[in-house]
Scaffold this motif. Sequence first.
Motif, PDB file in Angstrom:
ATOM      1  N   GLN A 150       0.839  -1.201   0.000  1.00 10.95           N
ATOM      2  CA  GLN A 150       0.000   0.000   0.000  1.00 10.95           C
ATOM      3  C   GLN A 150       0.874   1.250   0.000  1.00 10.95           C
ATOM      4  O   GLN A 150       1.838   1.359   0.770  1.00 10.95           O
ATOM      5  CB  GLN A 150      -0.915   0.021   1.220  1.00 10.95           C
ATOM      6  N   SER A 153      -0.593   8.095  -0.215  1.00  6.45           N
ATOM      7  CA  SER A 153      -1.141   8.979  -1.243  1.00  6.45           C
ATOM      8  C   SER A 153      -0.567  10.387  -1.182  1.00  6.45           C
ATOM      9  O   SER A 153      -0.670  11.154  -2.151  1.00  6.45           O
ATOM     10  CB  SER A 153      -2.665   9.062  -1.103  1.00  6.45           C
ATOM     11  N   SER A 161       6.284   1.815   0.743  1.00  2.00           N
ATOM     12  CA  SER A 161       4.978   1.146   0.812  1.00  2.00           C
ATOM     13  C   SER A 161       4.853   0.298   2.072  1.00  2.00           C
ATOM     14  O   SER A 161       5.840  -0.182   2.627  1.00  2.00           O
ATOM     15  CB  SER A 161       4.762   0.282  -0.423  1.00  2.00           C
ATOM     16  N   PHE A 194       0.020   3.026 -10.504  1.00  2.00           N
ATOM     17  CA  PHE A 194      -0.386   2.158  -9.405  1.00  2.00           C
ATOM     18  C   PHE A 194      -1.790   1.635  -9.679  1.00  2.00           C
ATOM     19  O   PHE A 194      -2.513   2.144 -10.540  1.00  2.00           O
ATOM     20  CB  PHE A 194      -0.355   2.894  -8.056  1.00  2.00           C
ATOM     21  N   VAL A 196      -5.608   0.396  -7.836  1.00  2.00           N
ATOM     22  CA  VAL A 196      -6.454   0.823  -6.721  1.00  2.00           C
ATOM     23  C   VAL A 196      -7.227  -0.388  -6.210  1.00  2.00           C
ATOM     24  O   VAL A 196      -7.911  -1.080  -6.969  1.00  2.00           O
ATOM     25  CB  VAL A 196      -7.435   1.932  -7.152  1.00  2.00           C
ATOM     26  N   GLN A 200      -7.699   2.254  -2.175  1.00  2.00           N
ATOM     27  CA  GLN A 200      -6.329   2.526  -1.731  1.00  2.00           C
ATOM     28  C   GLN A 200      -5.332   2.300  -2.870  1.00  2.00           C
ATOM     29  O   GLN A 200      -5.490   1.365  -3.668  1.00  2.00           O
ATOM     30  CB  GLN A 200      -5.963   1.621  -0.558  1.00  2.00           C
ATOM     31  N   PRO A 201      -4.281   3.150  -2.955  1.00  2.00           N
ATOM     32  CA  PRO A 201      -3.263   2.958  -3.990  1.00  2.00           C
ATOM     33  C   PRO A 201      -2.316   1.828  -3.611  1.00  2.00           C
ATOM     34  O   PRO A 201      -1.765   1.810  -2.504  1.00  2.00           O
ATOM     35  CB  PRO A 201      -2.540   4.307  -4.009  1.00  2.00           C
ATOM     36  N   ASN A 267      -5.206   6.944   3.763  1.00  2.00           N
ATOM     37  CA  ASN A 267      -5.381   7.689   2.519  1.00  2.00           C
ATOM     38  C   ASN A 267      -6.844   8.083   2.348  1.00  2.00           C
ATOM     39  O   ASN A 267      -7.718   7.213   2.272  1.00  2.00           O
ATOM     40  CB  ASN A 267      -4.926   6.839   1.327  1.00  2.00           C
ATOM     41  N   LEU A 271      -9.048  10.749  -5.372  1.00  2.00           N
ATOM     42  CA  LEU A 271      -7.798  10.238  -5.935  1.00  2.00           C
ATOM     43  C   LEU A 271      -7.065  11.300  -6.747  1.00  2.00           C
ATOM     44  O   LEU A 271      -5.842  11.436  -6.662  1.00  2.00           O
ATOM     45  CB  LEU A 271      -8.083   9.009  -6.801  1.00  2.00           C
ATOM     46  N   TRP A 274      -4.635  13.516  -4.871  1.00  2.00           N
ATOM     47  CA  TRP A 274      -3.473  12.961  -4.199  1.00  2.00           C
ATOM     48  C   TRP A 274      -2.199  13.422  -4.901  1.00  2.00           C
ATOM     49  O   TRP A 274      -2.113  13.391  -6.141  1.00  2.00           O
ATOM     50  CB  TRP A 274      -3.502  11.439  -4.230  1.00  2.00           C
ATOM     51  N   LEU A 276       0.262  11.651  -5.079  1.00  2.00           N
ATOM     52  CA  LEU A 276       0.674  10.416  -5.744  1.00  2.00           C
ATOM     53  C   LEU A 276       0.150  10.338  -7.177  1.00  2.00           C
ATOM     54  O   LEU A 276       0.794   9.755  -8.058  1.00  2.00           O
ATOM     55  CB  LEU A 276       0.162   9.210  -4.940  1.00  2.00           C
ATOM     56  N   ALA A 277      -1.023  10.931  -7.425  1.00  2.00           N
ATOM     57  CA  ALA A 277      -1.630  10.869  -8.753  1.00  2.00           C
ATOM     58  C   ALA A 277      -0.793  11.597  -9.797  1.00  2.00           C
ATOM     59  O   ALA A 277      -0.912  11.319 -10.997  1.00  2.00           O
ATOM     60  CB  ALA A 277      -3.040  11.445  -8.716  1.00  2.00           C
TER      61      ALA A 277
END
Length: 412
Positions: A150, A153, A161, A194, A196, A200-201, A267, A271, A274, A276-277
């Motif tokens: 995981q 985010s 992770s 990633f 989902v 969750q990513p 997170n 999305l 985030w 992370l996106a």
Amino acid sequence: MTPPTPRAQVAAALLACIAAIAISMAGMHLRAGSRDSSSVHAPVALQGSAMLITYYSGVMGALMEAGRVQPGVTPLRGISGGAWTATLTALGHSGAAQRDAWKRWVAACKERFGSCRGHIQELSQVAFEELLPEDAAQRVSGKVHIALAQLDSQQAHLNGSASWLVGRFSNKEDLKSALAATSYIPGFSGPAPFAVFRGQPVIDGGFANGFKQLCGHDSGCLKVASWHVGSQANHSCDPSRCGAFAATDHCIAPARQEPIPTRLFQNEGPLEQWPLASLGRHCLAGTDAEGEAAVACNPEAAPLPLPDFVPHSQVLPDIYPGKFGPLPTLDGEEVLACEWQSWAMHLPPGRELEVMDLVFEQGWADGAAWARQQQHVSSQPHAQAGLQAEQGSIGEQRHASGSWALLAACES
């Protein structure tokens, strides 16, 4: 009282002897039954595999035949291809049936896209729709644990992770989503940075899990790996047969050194908001430049490096290619260790199905060899110390060549 005659004494002694033998045999039977029962209930953990997945099909087929693995009873834990194998095994698919399913899957990849590279997530969902019955989630819940990595985010990278082992599934779609997530290598499995799962990513479970996470403190956990090539294999290098994999010391990326979070990240929020996106704007390391997955890859964008995997040499597996004997032969020549590992990411063009059969046979032979060894140790307890010494051999540790998935970054 009249003293017993010699004949009566002999008869009494014989009866006592027979009774002692019967009691001893009954005790042996009870102990054997207890040992067999505890063995069946001891978990089996399988690492990732990529295209070497039929090795696990062979191992599990042999273990089922030997009675060590009982579908629906034996706890199974896995990462990526190991999780796929664990799920089908728990549902009662034989080793041969699993092999044939993966061969059909690879044939479909080749027919539609030329290879599975960049399309694993897409086509795996089609395969699992066919292979999983509607009640699959209920049947494997509590029996199968799937390892995920995981992501946080709030970070604009894939490092750090957390280990996430999922053992309960609400329905078939939830289970399919977990199986897709555990094998998701950015760029290699699909075009996104990633996957989902439950909002969750996540990425491939190997980024945050090894045998220590899969087995925990269970000393009876049976550890199976397809990537670890033992000392009985041929480790000589032949660039014409192994390509870049002939220089494995330069190819394998560093193993993960950072601590692995055991608590999941919280997170929340949309999305698209985030940090992370933002990784979607990068060129993914595992993307095939000639595949459709490259559509999302801007050649002028900064490349997105893959994180380091959990070091797989931290725990020596119990079953792996090259432990019980040499690797198989192909075209009259023994398969080299680097050649075997190269198959994880690229099966020989035009011979994919043939090699998958060869890998399956190697897995079956290794699983059967392990089972015979355990029978021998059970019948001769004094041999246990020697077996433990062999399994802990430092020499074998030198041949722990790293994760199959690391080779994706190397080859790209």
